[in-house]
Write an enzyme that holds these catalytic residues in place. Sequence first.
Site, mmCIF file in Angstrom:
data_model
loop_
_atom_site.group_PDB
_atom_site.id
_atom_site.type_symbol
_atom_site.label_atom_id
_atom_site.label_comp_id
_atom_site.label_asym_id
_atom_site.label_seq_id
_atom_site.Cartn_x
_atom_site.Cartn_y
_atom_site.Cartn_z
ATOM 1 N N GLY A 27 2.003 17.492 -13.065
ATOM 2 C CA GLY A 27 1.284 16.428 -13.754
ATOM 3 C C GLY A 27 1.562 15.068 -13.154
ATOM 4 N N ASN A 29 -0.185 13.218 -11.327
ATOM 5 C CA ASN A 29 -1.365 12.408 -11.022
ATOM 6 C C ASN A 29 -1.686 11.371 -12.096
ATOM 7 O OD1 ASN A 29 -2.196 15.015 -12.442
ATOM 8 N ND2 ASN A 29 -3.990 13.741 -12.771
ATOM 9 N N GLY A 31 -0.277 9.315 -16.152
ATOM 10 C CA GLY A 31 0.711 9.124 -17.212
ATOM 11 C C GLY A 31 2.120 8.933 -16.675
ATOM 12 N N SER A 156 10.194 15.646 -25.705
ATOM 13 C CA SER A 156 9.519 14.583 -26.450
ATOM 14 C C SER A 156 10.233 14.334 -27.770
ATOM 15 C CB SER A 156 8.066 14.979 -26.727
ATOM 16 O OG SER A 156 7.451 14.094 -27.630
ATOM 17 N N TYR A 181 1.979 20.784 -30.916
ATOM 18 C CA TYR A 181 2.459 20.041 -29.745
ATOM 19 C C TYR A 181 3.972 19.832 -29.834
ATOM 20 C CZ TYR A 181 3.416 16.219 -26.548
ATOM 21 O OH TYR A 181 3.959 15.447 -25.560
#
Length: 316
Positions: A27, A29, A31, A156, A181
């Site tokens: 990931g 690419n 954020g 998270s 999530y």
Amino acid sequence: MSSVLKPQPWDVHRLPPAEGKSFLVTGGNAGIGYFVAEQLAGTGATVVLGSRDATKAEAAIVSIRSRVPGAEVRHLRLDLADLASLKTSVAALGLDRLDAVVHNAGVALDDPPRRETKDGHELMFATNHLGHFALTSLLAPVLAATPGSRIVTTGSFAAKSERLDLDDLQNTRDYRPQRTYGRTKLAQMLFGFELDRRLRAAGSTTLSVVVHPGGALDSLTPARPPVRVRTTGERLRGLPLGLLVQGKEAGAWPAVRAVLDPDVRGGQMWGPRVFGLRGRPRAEPLWDHLADVTTAARLWSASCELTGVDPAFGPL
């Protein structure tokens, strides 16, 4: 005066050089992953952006090179939701050493209905946890061949208030996106700690470290056109929140330190210094439920069954 030099404090803006090293950022690419990749590229290392979208990855590469002239950065097609494709992706990596992989990529859905991958797994659980679990297994040979390599798993704050339902890991009952999530991020974090226990038991030099970015908001994130464009209005609206949380550039700091700092140890959790929400990275005490070795071991077994692989590392 003592002749012993005191260790210098970690400076997020003056990272140690890492020429000759190779890092994979899933990931990378967009954020937080983008900023992890940008900061690591500034050390002189080779940085590989794992992303399923070649166009977005190329835009990220252009942005990184505009800020880090001569950056050694490239794209690897990687779709964590498609388990069958991961073997091909790892074969295309083409590296004889991998000093760290940062498990950063993730999916966060806001609304029902529940979505599944073509393998029949709930999409967030498949991408955030199962894909990284399987990727770790496939990367094990090159990581084991690189002394002192690191596996950095991004959790998270959303996981802090969640608990896993081991009888319904796929959230087939009472599906709620935000809860799902949070549970997938908890699964990732439990995996990271269980992985380090297994690495130590196997006598491996590879370390597994868990990080979290605290509160990282788009409105506080600096612009990186065309990857990230921020309007003046968005910046101004976000300023009051800067007292409590931070942008995604700062959210990348714990992962970058976990990759580069020689003082980082396996089994640690790194996050922002100020209430775990903002500030420079530090090692934090584990949340109570992250030390639950029984749940972590049961999750590991279930993940092996669901992916068909079992990450294993031995001594060099």
